[in-house]
Design a protein around this motif. Structure first.
Motif, PDB file in Angstrom:
ATOM      1  N   VAL A 273       0.852  -1.190   0.000  1.00  0.00           N
ATOM      2  CA  VAL A 273       0.000   0.000   0.000  1.00  0.00           C
ATOM      3  C   VAL A 273       0.886   1.238   0.000  1.00  0.00           C
ATOM      4  O   VAL A 273       1.783   1.368   0.839  1.00  0.00           O
ATOM      5  CB  VAL A 273      -0.935   0.035   1.231  1.00  0.00           C
ATOM      6  CG1 VAL A 273      -1.729   1.337   1.272  1.00  0.00           C
ATOM      7  CG2 VAL A 273      -1.870  -1.169   1.231  1.00  0.00           C
ATOM      8  N   SER A 274       0.649   2.120  -0.955  1.00  0.00           N
ATOM      9  CA  SER A 274       1.270   3.445  -0.937  1.00  0.00           C
ATOM     10  C   SER A 274       0.160   4.472  -1.123  1.00  0.00           C
ATOM     11  O   SER A 274      -1.012   4.107  -1.273  1.00  0.00           O
ATOM     12  CB  SER A 274       2.341   3.572  -2.025  1.00  0.00           C
ATOM     13  OG  SER A 274       1.747   3.589  -3.309  1.00  0.00           O
ATOM     14  N   SER A 275       0.507   5.745  -1.122  1.00  0.00           N
ATOM     15  CA  SER A 275      -0.512   6.783  -1.132  1.00  0.00           C
ATOM     16  C   SER A 275      -0.361   7.705  -2.327  1.00  0.00           C
ATOM     17  O   SER A 275       0.753   8.049  -2.730  1.00  0.00           O
ATOM     18  CB  SER A 275      -0.430   7.604   0.162  1.00  0.00           C
ATOM     19  OG  SER A 275      -1.380   8.658   0.152  1.00  0.00           O
ATOM     20  N   LEU A 276      -1.491   8.115  -2.882  1.00  0.00           N
ATOM     21  CA  LEU A 276      -1.523   9.151  -3.915  1.00  0.00           C
ATOM     22  C   LEU A 276      -1.837  10.522  -3.317  1.00  0.00           C
ATOM     23  O   LEU A 276      -1.918  11.510  -4.043  1.00  0.00           O
ATOM     24  CB  LEU A 276      -2.584   8.811  -4.967  1.00  0.00           C
ATOM     25  CG  LEU A 276      -2.327   7.552  -5.804  1.00  0.00           C
ATOM     26  CD1 LEU A 276      -3.527   7.251  -6.699  1.00  0.00           C
ATOM     27  CD2 LEU A 276      -1.067   7.691  -6.640  1.00  0.00           C
ATOM     28  N   THR A 296     -11.748   1.591   5.388  1.00  0.00           N
ATOM     29  CA  THR A 296     -11.477   1.260   3.997  1.00  0.00           C
ATOM     30  C   THR A 296     -10.224   1.955   3.485  1.00  0.00           C
ATOM     31  O   THR A 296     -10.030   3.154   3.705  1.00  0.00           O
ATOM     32  CB  THR A 296     -12.669   1.656   3.113  1.00  0.00           C
ATOM     33  OG1 THR A 296     -13.812   0.891   3.506  1.00  0.00           O
ATOM     34  CG2 THR A 296     -12.376   1.388   1.639  1.00  0.00           C
ATOM     35  N   THR A 297      -9.397   1.191   2.803  1.00  0.00           N
ATOM     36  CA  THR A 297      -8.271   1.714   2.038  1.00  0.00           C
ATOM     37  C   THR A 297      -8.536   1.335   0.590  1.00  0.00           C
ATOM     38  O   THR A 297      -8.719   0.152   0.289  1.00  0.00           O
ATOM     39  CB  THR A 297      -6.941   1.104   2.512  1.00  0.00           C
ATOM     40  OG1 THR A 297      -6.698   1.477   3.876  1.00  0.00           O
ATOM     41  CG2 THR A 297      -5.776   1.591   1.655  1.00  0.00           C
ATOM     42  N   GLU A 298      -8.580   2.313  -0.296  1.00  0.00           N
ATOM     43  CA  GLU A 298      -8.924   1.991  -1.669  1.00  0.00           C
ATOM     44  C   GLU A 298      -8.207   2.902  -2.650  1.00  0.00           C
ATOM     45  O   GLU A 298      -7.792   4.012  -2.321  1.00  0.00           O
ATOM     46  CB  GLU A 298     -10.436   2.055  -1.885  1.00  0.00           C
ATOM     47  CG  GLU A 298     -11.056   3.409  -1.665  1.00  0.00           C
ATOM     48  CD  GLU A 298     -12.575   3.363  -1.770  1.00  0.00           C
ATOM     49  OE1 GLU A 298     -13.150   2.255  -1.785  1.00  0.00           O
ATOM     50  OE2 GLU A 298     -13.187   4.437  -1.821  1.00  0.00           O
ATOM     51  N   GLY A 299      -8.068   2.382  -3.862  1.00  0.00           N
ATOM     52  CA  GLY A 299      -7.408   3.116  -4.930  1.00  0.00           C
ATOM     53  C   GLY A 299      -7.065   2.167  -6.058  1.00  0.00           C
ATOM     54  O   GLY A 299      -7.330   0.961  -5.989  1.00  0.00           O
ATOM     55  N   ASN A 314      -6.189   6.328  -2.751  1.00  0.00           N
ATOM     56  CA  ASN A 314      -6.849   7.630  -2.692  1.00  0.00           C
ATOM     57  C   ASN A 314      -7.462   7.851  -1.321  1.00  0.00           C
ATOM     58  O   ASN A 314      -7.649   8.980  -0.884  1.00  0.00           O
ATOM     59  CB  ASN A 314      -7.967   7.710  -3.734  1.00  0.00           C
ATOM     60  CG  ASN A 314      -7.446   7.845  -5.148  1.00  0.00           C
ATOM     61  OD1 ASN A 314      -6.479   8.547  -5.382  1.00  0.00           O
ATOM     62  ND2 ASN A 314      -8.090   7.169  -6.086  1.00  0.00           N
ATOM     63  N   THR A 315      -7.784   6.730  -0.677  1.00  0.00           N
ATOM     64  CA  THR A 315      -8.346   6.748   0.669  1.00  0.00           C
ATOM     65  C   THR A 315      -7.556   5.776   1.525  1.00  0.00           C
ATOM     66  O   THR A 315      -7.400   4.610   1.159  1.00  0.00           O
ATOM     67  CB  THR A 315      -9.830   6.320   0.654  1.00  0.00           C
ATOM     68  OG1 THR A 315     -10.569   7.200  -0.191  1.00  0.00           O
ATOM     69  CG2 THR A 315     -10.413   6.347   2.053  1.00  0.00           C
TER      70      THR A 315
END
Length: 645
Positions: A273-276, A296-299, A314-315
């Motif tokens: 998991v990384s972040s935008l 929730t982690t989503e993208g 994104n989240t």
């Protein structure tokens, strides 16, 4: 071929140079496969489907699932496409690999075909936002993170792209509506990891997303995915990423990780998991193993060079700190000899003072001041500066001084300088192994003659085995040690008994100057372990040395410790134990506790302390103080074995 530099894992409004972090090439030395470039590969168009890329009227107008196809390679690779409809689901607006993910809101009924794709814009920000409805034209290409030679899977992309807004797509979905994310759960990700291609490529095989984890992820490449209430199995790195598991029951460790217990336990539920999101507005959580991302982690699902399939969030779920504690081992008793091993990860006078202080604290407090310590990755006195310096006296003095200041013993040390640039590791650093020992508990038997190139011999003195030189190196000119650290042998005395100790740092899985292993998540399945034969040869030399000692005295006490860069079930470790020359006291531990290193979300074992049958009763402890934590002094946990006199 054009090259593309990998980008950081998260964005920031500050310049990228404002917050220095280790370079990508530096990081690759600890990875399964090292690569120095990233390459775009144009594949030939399918027969009968050739089109002039410069003629708009000849470009095809497919949906995204037509571009992605039913294998890992696009059937339209090399062709131009026009007016591909989709919704923007994520934007990478930082680094040298910018672009956005586009997803078709009207999927087909084929689970093997992805509905998402990355539109690559290079160093230019695309100027779009999640929810935008677009029609995109461009050229289809397959991009291999790290270059095709690295063995990774490719990412199907659109490049040289242009686009125009579309108020409504054929699905009737208005602009601003994101396609529903596919939830990744124990039920939606298969237990089996990858199809077996006998070591060949799986690229042209029809995807079986209900059968294999890697096929499932590939069938979702570029699409929105989501995980919920997931456990962290790989701590936050300096690159603002972490690993989670979508299946908490898949080979769990007692401290919250996922155990890599055999070559068949790849653990496909792991996901990076990384972040935008901009880091200054949405700081990435500093998570340890066993922590959780709640909610929730989503993208979009991407594939990158360092770890493979990655959820670009994104989240981000809310970080829940579950309070993982650093361990402490007990103090050895009066009649116990405590021998430890610790990879100090490129230690030199150029390391931060805090690193010396924390290593000292770990040795004194967490390891309870072992009698003997084999240390690995001790650099020369100028560290990574390539200036022909090979001595490490300053490095070791700074370490032993720090230990004393931390309340520990006044350790003495022994080592032998390597030849310049002959032992691998960080260029210019000249890493080597060394002994630390507490002279109040043990004595070192110094015998002259040990140097960079002279091999140690086992001789007989008074009917007992002895070393021709101490300290000395084992077969330092044997080809098995090319671009690798040479073992250091030494004679110690503990309560009137001779104990032979060998410090080791076998060749890296990443290869360094030699060929590294293919990535676990790559396109070659099962992946080739190119580095393995060298470690097997190294193990044969060490096993032979131990046998020479035991041939004179079968009851001799011998400890071989260090970073063997291989697993308990590997051919190298089996070779070390062959003929019962050495045993693995680690096997006394429960199977799910045999780890001291975390790589790509897998808890595994690279460091070992092996003992001869004559060493007596052994008690083993892996002291978890580094590998599971975002805040690390080294990427390895130390281990200690206590031997009864």
């Amino acid at each position: 071929m054009p090259s593309r530099s990998p980008s950081p894992s998260a964005s920031s409004s500050a310049p990228l140079s404002a917050s220095p972090s280790p370079s990508r090439p530096a990081r690759s030395a600890a990875l399964t496969v090292a690569a120095v470039c990233s390459t775009l590969l144009v594949l030939p168009a399918s027969t009968g489907a050739a089109a002039s890329p410069d003629a708009a009227e000849s470009a095809t107008a497919p949906r995204i699932h037509d571009i992605q196809g039913r294998t890992r390679l696009s059937p339209l690779a090399g062709q131009s496409v026009a007016d591909v409809p989709g919704i923007v689901t994520g934007v990478r607006d930082f680094g040298g690999s910018r672009g956005f993910w586009l997803q078709d809101p009207r999927p087909d009924r084929d689970r093997a075909t992805s509905e998402g794709i990355f539109v690559y814009t290079g160093g230019e920000s695309p100027g779009v936002s999640p929810g935008d409805a677009l029609r995109v034209s461009g050229k289809v290409k397959e991009y291999y993170p790290g270059g095709k030679e690295a063995g990774n899977q490719s990412v199907t992309e659109l490049v040289d792209a242009s686009w125009q807004p579309a108020d409504r797509l054929s699905s009737g979905a208005p602009s601003g509506t994101l396609p529903r994310a596919v939830r990744l759960t124990p039920h939606s990700v298969p237990e089996a990891y990858a199809p077996d291609a006998g070591g060949g490529s799986i690229e042209d095989r029809t995807l079986r997303p209900n059968r294999y984890a890697l096929d499932r992820y590939e069938s979702l490449e570029g699409m929105r995915v989501a995980v919920r209430d997931v456990r962290v199995t790989g701590p936050t790195s300096a690159y603002h990423d972490l690993w989670v598991t979508t299946d908490p029951k898949q080979n769990p460790t007692p401290r919250g990780g996922t155990l890599y217990g055999s070559y068949q336990d790849q653990n496909g539920a792991r996901l990076k998991v990384s972040s935008l999101l901009p880091l200054d507005e949405h700081p990435f959580p500093a998570a340890d193993v066993g922590d959780e991302l709640r909610g929730t982690t989503e993208g979009p699902l991407d594939f990158e060079q360092y770890g493979g399939y990655t959820l670009r969030a994104n989240t981000l779920g809310e970080h829940r700190d579950n309070g993982l504690k650093r361990e402490r081992t007990r103090k050895q008793r009066r009649n116990e000899l405590a021998v430890a091993t610790y990879n100090v990860e490129n230690l030199s006078p150029k390391s931060a003072p805090a690193k010396f202080e924390r290593l000292a604290e770990g040795l004194v407090t967490n390891l309870s001041s072992p009698d003997i310590v084999t240390v690995e990755e001790v650099q020369d006195d100028t560290g990574p500066t390539d200036d022909s310096t090979v001595g490490a006296g300053k490095t070791l003095t700074m370490l032993t001084d720090a230990i004393r200041k931390a309340g520990g013993p006044s350790y003495q040390w022994r080592q032998i300088d390597p030849a310049d640039k002959a032992d691998g590791g960080q260029p210019g650093g000249n890493i080597r192994v060394a002994f630390l020992y507490n002279p109040e508990r043990v004595s070192f038997t110094d015998r002259p003659g040990g140097d960079t190139t002279t091999p140690v011999q086992v001789v007989k003195e008074g009917g007992k085995p002895a070393l021709s030189a101490s300290p000395a190196r084992i077969a330092p000119q044997d080809p098995a040690w090319k671009a690798s650290r040479k073992p250091l042998a030494g004679e110690f005395r503990f309560q009137g008994r001779t104990v032979f100790v060998v410090a080791n740092h076998f060749s890296s899985k990443g290869g360094g100057d030699l060929d590294g292993d293919q990535p676990l998540e790559g396109r070659f399945q099962p992946p080739a372990r190119h580095s393995e034969p060298q470690r097997v040869k190294q193990a044969e030399l060490l096993n032979r040395f131990v046998r020479d000692i035991r041939a004179i005295d079968p009851k001799a006490a011998i400890v071989a410790g260090g970073d063997f860069n291989d697993f308990p079930f590997s051919p190298a470790l089996k070779t070390l134990r062959s003929g019962r020359a050495l045993t693995s006291p680690m096997n006394q531990l429960p199977a799910d506790e045999r780890y001291g290193y975390v790589f790509n979300g897998n808890s595994q074992t690279l460091d070992h302390l092996l003992t001869s049958p004559g060493a007596g009763r052994a008690e083993y402890d892996i002291v978890h103080i580094n590998s599971e934590f975002a805040d690390q002094t080294s990427d390895h946990d130390p281990s200690v074995v206590r031997l009864r006199r």
